[in-house]
Design a protein around this motif. Structure first.
Motif, mmCIF file in Angstrom:
data_model
loop_
_atom_site.group_PDB
_atom_site.id
_atom_site.type_symbol
_atom_site.label_atom_id
_atom_site.label_comp_id
_atom_site.label_asym_id
_atom_site.label_seq_id
_atom_site.Cartn_x
_atom_site.Cartn_y
_atom_site.Cartn_z
ATOM 1 N N ARG A 148 9.926 -5.602 1.736
ATOM 2 C CA ARG A 148 8.599 -5.917 1.118
ATOM 3 C C ARG A 148 8.867 -7.003 -0.005
ATOM 4 O O ARG A 148 8.266 -8.071 -0.094
ATOM 5 C CB ARG A 148 7.925 -4.586 0.436
ATOM 6 C CG ARG A 148 7.376 -3.931 1.442
ATOM 7 C CD ARG A 148 6.909 -2.421 1.039
ATOM 8 N NE ARG A 148 5.931 -2.775 -0.112
ATOM 9 C CZ ARG A 148 4.550 -2.972 0.108
ATOM 10 N NH1 ARG A 148 4.107 -3.532 1.078
ATOM 11 N NH2 ARG A 148 3.833 -3.104 -1.039
ATOM 12 N N LEU A 151 9.388 -10.133 1.823
ATOM 13 C CA LEU A 151 8.157 -10.771 2.213
ATOM 14 C C LEU A 151 7.437 -11.452 1.032
ATOM 15 O O LEU A 151 6.878 -12.281 0.927
ATOM 16 C CB LEU A 151 7.239 -9.564 2.693
ATOM 17 C CG LEU A 151 7.364 -9.016 4.079
ATOM 18 C CD1 LEU A 151 6.321 -7.998 4.573
ATOM 19 C CD2 LEU A 151 7.254 -10.387 5.191
ATOM 20 N N LEU A 152 7.588 -10.617 -0.183
ATOM 21 C CA LEU A 152 7.041 -11.359 -1.541
ATOM 22 C C LEU A 152 7.465 -12.621 -1.824
ATOM 23 O O LEU A 152 7.129 -13.571 -2.176
ATOM 24 C CB LEU A 152 7.083 -10.216 -2.508
ATOM 25 C CG LEU A 152 6.471 -10.703 -4.068
ATOM 26 C CD1 LEU A 152 5.193 -10.929 -3.906
ATOM 27 C CD2 LEU A 152 6.880 -9.673 -4.981
ATOM 28 N N ARG A 178 0.595 -9.308 4.983
ATOM 29 C CA ARG A 178 1.791 -8.681 5.409
ATOM 30 C C ARG A 178 2.294 -7.650 4.453
ATOM 31 O O ARG A 178 2.812 -6.771 5.222
ATOM 32 C CB ARG A 178 2.890 -9.994 5.400
ATOM 33 C CG ARG A 178 2.522 -10.726 6.621
ATOM 34 C CD ARG A 178 3.376 -12.052 6.634
ATOM 35 N NE ARG A 178 4.856 -11.607 6.828
ATOM 36 C CZ ARG A 178 6.072 -12.473 6.562
ATOM 37 N NH1 ARG A 178 5.660 -13.460 6.131
ATOM 38 N NH2 ARG A 178 7.013 -12.132 7.135
ATOM 39 N N LEU A 179 2.108 -7.686 3.100
ATOM 40 C CA LEU A 179 2.507 -6.765 2.263
ATOM 41 C C LEU A 179 1.636 -5.607 2.498
ATOM 42 O O LEU A 179 2.144 -4.290 2.207
ATOM 43 C CB LEU A 179 2.090 -7.251 0.909
ATOM 44 C CG LEU A 179 3.363 -8.404 0.379
ATOM 45 C CD1 LEU A 179 3.032 -8.696 -0.989
ATOM 46 C CD2 LEU A 179 4.494 -7.534 0.406
ATOM 47 N N THR A 180 0.320 -5.480 2.810
ATOM 48 C CA THR A 180 -0.456 -4.417 3.151
ATOM 49 C C THR A 180 -0.589 -3.649 4.324
ATOM 50 O O THR A 180 -1.460 -2.769 4.511
ATOM 51 C CB THR A 180 -1.825 -4.661 2.228
ATOM 52 O OG1 THR A 180 -2.287 -5.737 2.956
ATOM 53 C CG2 THR A 180 -1.853 -4.883 0.806
ATOM 54 N N ASP A 311 -0.145 -0.507 -1.206
ATOM 55 C CA ASP A 311 0.865 -1.241 -1.875
ATOM 56 C C ASP A 311 1.430 -0.185 -2.700
ATOM 57 O O ASP A 311 1.250 -0.228 -3.734
ATOM 58 C CB ASP A 311 -0.267 -2.437 -2.688
ATOM 59 C CG ASP A 311 1.014 -3.075 -3.466
ATOM 60 O OD1 ASP A 311 1.921 -3.331 -2.810
ATOM 61 O OD2 ASP A 311 0.564 -3.814 -4.402
ATOM 62 N N LEU A 315 3.267 -4.710 -5.180
ATOM 63 C CA LEU A 315 3.875 -6.007 -5.292
ATOM 64 C C LEU A 315 2.490 -6.996 -5.142
ATOM 65 O O LEU A 315 2.730 -8.171 -5.255
ATOM 66 C CB LEU A 315 4.775 -6.132 -3.881
ATOM 67 C CG LEU A 315 5.822 -5.200 -3.786
ATOM 68 C CD1 LEU A 315 6.696 -5.814 -2.848
ATOM 69 C CD2 LEU A 315 6.758 -5.801 -5.296
#
Length: 565
Positions: A148, A151-152, A178-180, A311, A315
């Motif tokens: 993650r 990704l961030l 993508r994060l959630t 989340d 992030l």
């Protein structure tokens, strides 16, 4: 379920060919609160694991007897660890016969987490299972957090690389999705009330990229009310704008709020479906832009299922903060671009003066890319020696380039009152730039045409040569060259040609033909061929070339064509 931080409700796969052993191990694990799946061979275990993998419910740990009849426990473990979906499954080997140090080492070497000698006390079995599950979950959690964070980082790079607010909003929305693990929408609100919207492709994307001014619907992709997937009407954007403004109410920093479905417009996440929305609002302390990252509170089917939309490590607020920071220079640049375009439109003549004996047309097209401000300009003036026609381009893309363009045009108008000889005009403009704008350079191509004789003198300062399209014949470039304005270098004499009745002289800026990855000589030849085949007349010539080359250009385009009447 956990007791004192320890897992007590795991699913345990037991692989043992001895029925009594399976029964005893299962009883111990069930008393500890675990769910138990019993298999009698490596083949049965692989079938069971494959079925559970398809259902998305792999066990938490596998207890494998070393002495299986069809495949020993070491080989089964090695096979499991070689399959990416099962590589993280913790394996505990056990045996009543293979109990030597070499057996234990072999179990660890093939990827096993622990080794039990049976019979063992129930407390030992339970402790080994808890430890294996605990370590696997810790490892999985660490790997997930690294994923993650990666990704961030990737999303922040994409957001910072955005060339306009539409690209920024889309990049942030895709990253938030993508994060959630679900759909997301991003809104960037400028100080002037202009709303820029981005949506993710992970969920439902309705393709709105263009800025949406207060009270005005979208202008790109499918706009609201058009029968597409987007929000049902333009009032949706006004509702989001109001929620953002009230949610922050002059605050800075980051704020998280949940908006119930009756207050959140339908369609931003799923078509015509009411969703509670989780908003993360961010505004930099010294900034004017307000950013909103919106995601549905519950994950829709196909995007993680219940609890999939979350989340866990906070992030998304970090992404909102990074997006707000990246939006500031783009908003400032947008204001600068608007000022520059105003300058260009104010000082570039909307109508050419009457020029007896010469038919002149111009075409000017601003860059299609929002993040570019060009310094292209043109002029057609009456002088004592005939008609002065030129096009030019100040090097760079900024407000300064636009202001330098304005000064060059004013200086040219003043200079040509007394002297319209093209080389002397170019030298005077060169000296003006060196004195008042020593860091600026520009290109220009100018021609002075005598309407009575067709005699034409042409000077160039680092510009594309003019194209002469002969009546009923081919087109050719006039051989003329010279260094850029602003360098103070010596200049060659001007070129001289004679225009016949019906001949056309074309001056263009490089924005018309310059393409990344294509050699300029190739583009020039394509332009020459297209001009030779264009219909008669100066207007049709310019329009034909714009149709051929002028679509979706990253730089401004200026064309000027003249013909003796």
């Amino acid at each position: 379920m956990q007791v004192n931080g320890e897992p007590t409700d795991c699913t345990v796969l037991v692989v043992d060919d001895a029925a009594a052993g399976r029964y005893a191990m299962g009883a111990v694990l069930r008393r500890a609160g675990h769910r138990v799946v019993l298999t009698a061979s490596a083949g049965e275990a692989l079938v069971e694991l494959d079925a559970r993998l398809r259902a998305g419910s792999l066990p938490d740990v596998a207890l494998i007897d070393v002495g299986l009849p069809d495949m020993n426990g070491f080989d089964l473990c090695r096979r499991l660890k070689a399959l990416p979906p099962m590589a993280a499954l913790p394996v505990v080997h056990f045996s009543a016969a293979a109990v030597g140090p070499l057996d234990r080492c072999r179990g660890l070497d093939v990827g096993g987490e622990a080794y039990l000698t049976v019979p063992a006390e129930p407390e030992e079995i339970q402790a080994v299972v808890r430890a294996a599950v605990r370590h696997a979950r810790m490892r999985s959690g660490a790997e997930n957090r690294v994923r993650r964070l990666t990704l961030l980082a990737e999303t922040i790079v994409a957001v910072q690389a955005a060339r306009c607010l539409g690209e920024l909003a889309d990049a942030a929305a895709e990253g938030a999705a993508r994060l959630t693990d679900g759909p997301a929408a991003v809104f960037v609100l400028g100080e002037d009330g202009e709303l820029h919207v981005g949506s993710s492709r992970t969920g439902v994307s309705y393709g709105i990229r263009a800025p949406i001014a207060a009270g005005v619907g979208g202008a790109g992709g499918r706009s609201p009310g058009s029968g597409g997937v987007g929000p049902p009407d333009r009032s949706a954007y006004d509702a989001v704008r109001r929620l953002m403004q009230r949610g922050m109410a002059g605050r800075t920093g980051v704020r998280r709020i949940v908006v119930p479905a009756p207050l959140w417009p339908r369609g931003f996440f799923r078509p015509a479906v009411p969703d509670d929305a989780r908003l993360v609002l961010a505004r930099h302390q010294d900034g004017t832009s307000l950013v909103c990252l919106a995601t549905p509170v519950d994950a829709p089917p196909g995007n993680g299922g219940p609890g999939g939309h979350h989340d866990p490590d906070g992030l998304v607020p970090r992404l909102a903060t990074a997006t707000a920071l990246a939006a500031e220079p783009l908003l400032m640049y947008q204001v600068e671009r608007r000022v520059a375009l105003t300058l260009q439109h104010s000082f570039l003549p909307k109508r050419l003066p009457e020029l007896p004996g010469v038919d002149v047309v111009v075409r000017y097209v601003p860059a299609s890319r929002q993040a570019e401000i060009g310094g292209d300009f043109y002029a057609a003036l009456r002088t004592p020696d005939g008609v002065l026609a030129l096009v030019g381009d100040v090097v760079g893309h900024s407000l300064e380039a636009a202001t330098v363009m304005v000064e060059i045009r004013h200086a040219l108008r003043a200079y040509c009152v007394e002297d319209s000889e093209p080389n002397r005009l170019v030298r005077r403009l060169d000296r003006m730039l060196q004195r008042y704008h020593p860091d600026a350079t520009a290109t220009v191509c100018m021609a002075v045409v005598d309407p009575a004789t067709g005699h034409t003198r042409i000077a160039s300062a680092g510009h594309i040569p003019p194209l002469l399209v002969r009546e009923g014949r081919d087109a050719e470039y006039v051989e003329v060259s010279g260094p850029l304005l602003g360098l103070g270098l010596d200049r060659p004499p001007p070129a001289e040609v004679v225009l016949g009745r019906g001949d056309r002289l074309l001056l263009v800026t490089d924005g018309l033909i310059e393409t990344r990855g294509t050699d300029l000589s190739v583009s020039l030849e394509q332009l020459r061929t297209a001009a030779a085949d264009a219909p008669e007349g100066v207007g049709p010539l310019c329009d034909t070339l714009l149709d051929c080359f002028g679509r979706d250009r990253e730089d401004d385009i200026a064309l000027l064509a003249l013909r003796l009447e």
